[in-house]
Design an enzyme around this catalytic site. Structure first.
Site, short mmCIF file in Angstrom:
data_model
loop_
_atom_site.label_atom_id
_atom_site.label_comp_id
_atom_site.label_asym_id
_atom_site.label_seq_id
_atom_site.Cartn_x
_atom_site.Cartn_y
_atom_site.Cartn_z
N ARG A 180 0.97 -1.23 0.08
CA ARG A 180 0.08 -0.13 -0.14
C ARG A 180 0.83 1.28 0.00
O ARG A 180 0.62 2.24 0.76
CB ARG A 180 -0.97 0.22 1.10
CG ARG A 180 -2.10 -1.18 1.22
CD ARG A 180 -2.97 -1.02 0.10
NE ARG A 180 -3.66 -2.24 0.22
CZ ARG A 180 -3.41 -3.39 -0.20
NH1 ARG A 180 -2.50 -3.63 -0.90
NH2 ARG A 180 -4.39 -4.40 -0.29
N SER A 230 -11.58 -1.81 3.30
CA SER A 230 -10.77 -2.05 4.37
C SER A 230 -10.11 -0.93 4.94
O SER A 230 -9.12 -0.14 4.21
CB SER A 230 -9.62 -3.05 4.22
OG SER A 230 -10.18 -4.40 3.96
N GLU A 300 -5.36 2.78 6.46
CA GLU A 300 -5.11 2.62 5.05
C GLU A 300 -5.84 3.71 4.22
O GLU A 300 -5.31 4.50 3.35
CB GLU A 300 -5.54 1.26 4.44
CG GLU A 300 -5.38 1.55 2.93
CD GLU A 300 -5.83 -0.17 2.29
OE1 GLU A 300 -5.65 -1.05 3.12
OE2 GLU A 300 -6.19 0.03 1.26
C1 FAD Z 1 -15.90 -1.77 -1.25
C2 FAD Z 1 -14.65 -1.41 -1.44
C3 FAD Z 1 -13.87 -2.61 -1.53
C4 FAD Z 1 -12.42 -2.28 -1.77
N1 FAD Z 1 -11.52 -3.44 -2.02
C5 FAD Z 1 -10.06 -3.08 -2.21
C6 FAD Z 1 -9.29 -4.18 -2.30
O1 FAD Z 1 -9.81 -5.16 -2.40
N2 FAD Z 1 -8.10 -3.80 -2.35
C7 FAD Z 1 -7.34 -2.43 -2.35
O2 FAD Z 1 -6.38 -2.22 -2.55
N3 FAD Z 1 -8.30 -1.36 -2.06
C8 FAD Z 1 -9.60 -1.85 -1.97
N4 FAD Z 1 -10.59 -0.62 -1.84
C9 FAD Z 1 -10.02 0.68 -1.45
C10 FAD Z 1 -9.89 1.51 -2.82
O3 FAD Z 1 -10.88 1.21 -3.98
C11 FAD Z 1 -8.33 1.35 -3.64
O4 FAD Z 1 -7.54 1.77 -2.51
C12 FAD Z 1 -8.47 2.00 -4.91
O5 FAD Z 1 -7.26 1.75 -5.69
C13 FAD Z 1 -8.44 3.58 -4.84
O6 FAD Z 1 -8.64 4.05 -5.99
P1 FAD Z 1 -9.46 5.45 -6.42
O7 FAD Z 1 -9.34 5.84 -7.58
O8 FAD Z 1 -10.82 5.53 -5.69
O9 FAD Z 1 -8.58 6.51 -5.37
P2 FAD Z 1 -8.78 7.74 -4.54
O10 FAD Z 1 -9.76 7.38 -3.62
O11 FAD Z 1 -9.51 8.69 -5.36
O12 FAD Z 1 -7.56 8.28 -4.09
C14 FAD Z 1 -6.57 7.53 -3.22
C15 FAD Z 1 -5.40 8.28 -3.18
O13 FAD Z 1 -4.60 8.32 -4.31
C16 FAD Z 1 -4.42 9.65 -4.78
N5 FAD Z 1 -4.64 9.53 -6.41
C17 FAD Z 1 -5.69 9.24 -7.02
N6 FAD Z 1 -5.58 9.56 -8.24
C18 FAD Z 1 -4.50 9.96 -8.52
C19 FAD Z 1 -3.40 10.37 -9.47
N7 FAD Z 1 -4.15 10.34 -10.78
N8 FAD Z 1 -2.56 10.92 -9.52
C20 FAD Z 1 -2.00 10.92 -8.29
N9 FAD Z 1 -2.77 10.81 -7.13
C21 FAD Z 1 -3.91 10.08 -7.39
C22 FAD Z 1 -5.44 10.52 -4.08
O14 FAD Z 1 -4.99 11.84 -4.00
C23 FAD Z 1 -5.44 9.73 -2.79
O15 FAD Z 1 -4.39 10.03 -1.99
C24 FAD Z 1 -11.82 -0.92 -1.55
C25 FAD Z 1 -12.78 0.05 -1.55
C26 FAD Z 1 -14.22 -0.19 -1.35
C27 FAD Z 1 -15.08 1.01 -1.16
#
Ligand code: FAD
Length: 307
Positions: A180, A230, A300
């Site tokens: 992570r 999580s 996380e």
């Molecule tokens: C139901 C559910 C299930 C999930 N299951 C998993 C799982 O199995 N495994 C897992 O690892 N995670 C899981 N997650 C958490 C999440 O979906 C992941 O961490 C996902 O990768 C986040 O992507 P996002 O686009 O939503 O990021 P965001 O939440 O939009 O951003 C997360 C971070 O990344 C940064 N960021 C986003 N895009 C960029 C960019 N283009 N450039 C620079 N920085 C950027 C943001 O500033 C922030 O700090 C889950 C979440 C939910 C709600």
């Protein structure tokens, strides 16, 4: 109230030209998977890399605070919202396929990318199917599930450095992936697109694996409630959800935030949860796990302050 000068006329002109969409005073609860967060001064969706880069240059020149998000599925926004500009990358969703490499814009949902890989007879992204994030968010977080991690498949990323104004390619060790963790957390870099090295294989086998993993999510995760997945990282080989469950915390609530009965690693929003409810619940969980097992657990989920 911050003086945003001519930002609104700039955004209005760009919107008229079809280069971006924007809202003012939009509740962030409507923009994230947790359904928590007060109004942001600006919420902006650039429709291209060029529009995003020009926007960031302008915000920096005017010293206006901003943050870039993908699908906001791993963030906890503040009840007081966000002073500045919240930028979403969903407009950056191009996709190309060359031999066994897929290259996707940072705003593309990883689940759509997994489907595209399967349709191109490519294996390697099955584990991302069902993660509700974008390519950029998954690369930034080095997202992982079911023995897969982004670091196993992400060959390189094109990134914009707002400080130098340059676009560069980060590959191999430059991305500094860990559990992570990535290089992108330690710098103000914006991921524009990423390339994934995959393997040609039977698409039916890829589809079957994706369906199996999705079923595991449906069986184990509280997908019928808003959450950010999580909440805590794994620690020293411990499954944090098990520690939380063994500490007897399943179902514990603070306001509208609750430790899921279905999966103790998730905090769910049962309705009307505030960011302070979630923070207080996180603290209660950390204290209980420390007292009972002597283990420090760290979130996380990324907390985004209002100021
Ligand atoms: C139901 C559910 C299930 C999930 N299951 C998993 C799982 O199995 N495994 C897992 O690892 N995670 C899981 N997650 C958490 C999440 O979906 C992941 O961490 C996902 O990768 C986040 O992507 P996002 O686009 O939503 O990021 P965001 O939440 O939009 O951003 C997360 C971070 O990344 C940064 N960021 C986003 N895009 C960029 C960019 N283009 N450039 C620079 N920085 C950027 C943001 O500033 C922030 O700090 C889950 C979440 C939910 C709600």
């Amino acid at each position: 109230m911050t003086d945003y000068g001519t930002l609104t006329p700039y955004l209005t002109t760009k919107r008229e030209r079809g280069e971006l969409a924007f809202w003012t005073d939009l509740p962030l609860s409507s923009c994230c998977s947790f359904k928590i967060g007060g109004p942001a001064d600006f919420v902006i969706y650039p429709k291209s890399e060029e529009a995003l880069i020009e926007l960031v240059q302008l915000l920096r020149a005017r010293e206006i605070r901003y943050n870039v998000f993908g699908n906001a599925s791993n963030v906890l926004f503040d009840d007081a919202g966000y002073r500045g500009a919240v930028i979403f990358t969903s407009g950056l969703c191009g996709l190309t396929c060359e031999d066994e490499t897929l290259t996707a814009g940072s705003g593309m949902p990883v689940t759509s990318l997994a489907v595209a890989a399967q349709r191109s007879c490519l294996s390697g992204l099955e584990f991302t199917y069902g993660i509700p994030g974008s390519v950029g968010g998954a690369v930034y977080m080095n997202a992982g599930a079911y023995e897969g991690e982004i670091k196993d498949v992400c060959r390189s990323s094109r990134v914009y450095n707002p400080v130098t104004g340059e676009v560069a390619v980060y590959s191999g060790a430059d991305q500094r992936f860990g559990y992570r963790e990535s290089a992108y957390m330690k710098a103000e870099l914006i991921i524009l697109s990423s390339s994934f090295s995959l393997r040609s294989t039977d698409p039916a086998a890829v589809r079957a694996r994706m369906d199996t993993l999705m079923q595991r999510r449906v069986d184990k995760q509280p997908l019928d409630f808003p959450s950010a997945g999580s909440v805590f990282k794994r620690v020293n080989g411990f499954y944090t959800a098990k520690l939380i469950e063994d500490a007897g915390l399943k179902g514990m609530s603070v306001g509208g935030a609750q430790v899921s009965e279905k999966h103790a690693g998730f905090i769910i929003n049962r309705g009307g949860a505030t960011s302070s409810d979630v923070h207080r619940l996180i603290e209660c969980i950390q204290n209980a796990v420390r007292d009972k097992f002597g283990v420090e657990i760290q979130p996380e989920v990324r907390t985004i302050p209002a100021l």
